[in-house]
Every structure is written in C-alpha cells, then in structure tokens.
Design an enzyme around this catalytic site. Structure first.
Site, PDB file in Angstrom:
ATOM      1  N   THR A   1      30.755  40.539  54.470  1.00  0.00           N
ATOM      2  CA  THR A   1      30.645  41.996  54.536  1.00  0.00           C
ATOM      3  C   THR A   1      31.698  42.732  53.699  1.00  0.00           C
ATOM      4  OG1 THR A   1      32.117  42.108  56.431  1.00  0.00           O
ATOM      5  CG2 THR A   1      29.756  41.826  56.899  1.00  0.00           C
TER       6      THR A   1
ATOM      7  N   ARG B   1      39.581  40.199  54.265  1.00  0.00           N
ATOM      8  CA  ARG B   1      38.201  40.694  54.126  1.00  0.00           C
ATOM      9  C   ARG B   1      37.232  39.623  54.596  1.00  0.00           C
ATOM     10  NH1 ARG B   1      36.458  43.400  48.543  1.00  0.00           N
ATOM     11  NH2 ARG B   1      36.151  41.226  48.007  1.00  0.00           N
TER      12      ARG B   1
ATOM     13  N   ASP C   1      39.852  36.181  42.631  1.00  0.00           N
ATOM     14  CA  ASP C   1      40.502  36.327  43.934  1.00  0.00           C
ATOM     15  C   ASP C   1      42.003  36.130  43.762  1.00  0.00           C
ATOM     16  OD1 ASP C   1      41.668  35.620  46.514  1.00  0.00           O
ATOM     17  OD2 ASP C   1      39.608  35.607  47.249  1.00  0.00           O
TER      18      ASP C   1
ATOM     19  N   ASP D   1      43.798  33.552  46.124  1.00  0.00           N
ATOM     20  CA  ASP D   1      43.459  32.161  45.798  1.00  0.00           C
ATOM     21  C   ASP D   1      44.159  31.708  44.519  1.00  0.00           C
ATOM     22  OD1 ASP D   1      41.907  31.743  47.994  1.00  0.00           O
ATOM     23  OD2 ASP D   1      39.984  32.048  46.977  1.00  0.00           O
TER      24      ASP D   1
END
Ligand code: PRP
Ligand code: URA
Length: 207
Positions: free
Chosen positions: A106, A102, A198, A201
């Site tokens: 945006t 991603r 995330d 991550d």
C-alpha cells in the site's frame, strides 16, 4: 511550505553516483554522507549565533557560535545514512529517532519506534529522511514532532518527488524541505522516478 533544492556541482556529482545502479553499498554510504553534508550546510545557513570572545595564541578575537538548541531526528532506517554528516556539522545536536516503515503493497507508513527528546518548542528540529515519495512518512513524523511541541521543523532529504512535496504542502505547510534533487514523479509502486531505488536497501545492502 518552502522547498529548497540545493544547487551545487558537488551535489550533482554525488547524486549521479548515488543513482547509478552499479554503485556498491560501501560507496553508497560514502556518497550519502557527502550529499547529506551539502544539504545540511544549506539548511543550517541561517541558524542564530551569538558573539563569544576567543583567545588565540596571539590575542582575543570576537567569534560567533551557534546559539540555538538543535535536534536531529533520523527516520529509521534510511535516515541513518544522513546522521553522521549532520553531526559532523552540528556536534552538539541532540538526537531522536522515529522508526517508520512503508507497507510494500500500500506504501502507507507505519510507526514502529519513537525515541525523541521532549519539549521541542525551543529547538530547530532537523528531520533526516533521504526519500520524500508520497510524503506519508514525512507527514507522520512531522505530526509526531509537532505533538512534542516542535515549532521549527526542517526536513532534509536527498530526493523529493512532486507528489510528496504537494502532500506536505497540504499536511505540514509550516515545515521547510531541503532536497538535493526534485525528481519527476512516482511509479505505480510509489517509487521515485528516476530516483535511485530503495535507499535503505542500498545503504545497508539488503533486498
Ligand atoms: C523509505 C524512506 C522514507 C519513505 C518515503 O523508507 O526512507 O521513510 O520510504 O516514502 P513515502 O514518502 O512514500 O512515505 P522505507 O519505508 O522503505 O523504510 P526503510 O528506510 O526502513 O527501508
Ligand atoms: N523509498 C525509497 O527508498 N525509494 C523510493 O523511491 C521511494 C521510497
């Protein structure tokens, strides 16, 4: 589109720790595997089987074995956190990969890698991606799988957002989604609330 939210006390328990910001990457990997096992078990519940005689040390017994081609397609990176669990359950599965990322501004997904077995028409295809947020990544991957002939596509995820579910209802109505949790909403940056942050991550210890 069918959404299955897996209801199980061990799913709840793993999710509680996955969501906890203090959970280390080492522990996050273990939990990711544990919750993925439970979701995958639910999503493989109806796989077709055939009878096969098996000789035990004492006698022959009719057993049942899985009788369909299964393909697992983790979405890089975060989907890798679900792959080992899936292969524990279906060791004979073929494995393909989609690399999707991603855009941080945006939240629109871009495909940067694809290596997926071809002619998927006879396979049950399990797309592994722990986060269904806007649904853009999953829709892109499902479209890619359809382009390779896939008829039966099941998305396995850990946390789904209502926005992503609605997006797939419009853009991939024939797919099925299995999730450990259906969360509340997306924030303005398109992260899931309450979510777990995330996933990639936290899984890989990056920022
Ligand atoms: C995450 C996640 C999904 C995607 C979901 O990947 O693993 O692929 O976001 O978001 P969407 O539903 O809004 O498309 P990310 O792009 O962060 O890449 P990464 O796994 O490499 O960190
Ligand atoms: N991807 C993630 O890893 N987390 C989110 O909340 C949304 C997309």
């Amino acid at each position: 589109m069918k959404l299955h939210v897996v209801s199980h006390p061990l799913v709840e328990d793993a999710l509680a720790a996955l969501r906890d910001r203090r959970t280390s990457s080492t522990e996050f990997r273990r939990l990711s595997r544990r919750v993925s096992l439970l979701v995958a078990a639910e999503a493989t519940r109806d796989l077709p089987t055939v009878e096969r005689p098996v000789e035990t040390p004492l006698e022959t017994v009719p057993c049942r074995v899985v009788a369909t081609r299964v393909v697992a397609v983790p979405v890089l990176r975060a989907g890798l956190g679900m792959l080992d669990a899936f292969l524990d359950l279906v060791p004979s599965a073929q494995v393909g990969y989609f690399g999707l990322e991603r855009n941080e501004q945006t939240a629109v997904a871009r495909r940067y890698y694809e290596k997926v077995p071809k002619d998927l028409g006879d396979a049950v295809v399990y797309l592994l991606d722990p986060m269904l947020a806007t649904g853009g990544s999953a829709a892109m991957a499902i479209e890619g799988l359809r382009g390779l002939g896939a008829k039966c596509v099941r998305l396995l995820c850990v946390v789904a957002a209502p926005e992503g579910v609605r997006y797939l209802e419009q853009h991939a109505p024939d797919a099925e989604v299995y999730a450990a949790a259906l969360d509340r909403e997306l924030n303005p940056r398109k992260f899931i609330l309450p979510g777990l942050g995330d996933f990639g991550d936290r899984l890989f210890g990056t920022e």
